[in-house]
Design a protein around this motif. Structure first.
Motif: not given
Length: 64
Positions: A1-19
């Motif tokens: 997980m540390t060397d990859e880049y995520y888009n905002t949709e993926e970040a929302c899922m990982l953080l369990k937060l809304g857009r």
């Protein structure tokens, strides 16, 4: 997980937060990101650091 880049949709899922919440965090600088064109890319390490910081703040509040 540390060397990859995520888009905002993926970040929302990982953080369990809304857009909207994720965009507010990005714009305020609380969650580091790189802007590519019109979209944001968030480094996995930055997501991990953000989550760890939130956990640490909650632990400190509980101890007090």
């Amino acid at each position: 997980m540390t060397d990859e880049y995520y888009n905002t949709e993926e970040a929302c899922m990982l953080l369990k937060l809304g857009r909207t919440t994720v965009y507010k965090l990005l714009k305020s600088g609380k969650l580091k990101s790189t802007k590519v064109g019109r979209s944001y890319r968030i480094l996995g390490q930055d997501i991990k650091s953000f989550m760890q910081n939130k956990i640490n703040k909650k632990v400190i509040k509980i101890k007090n």
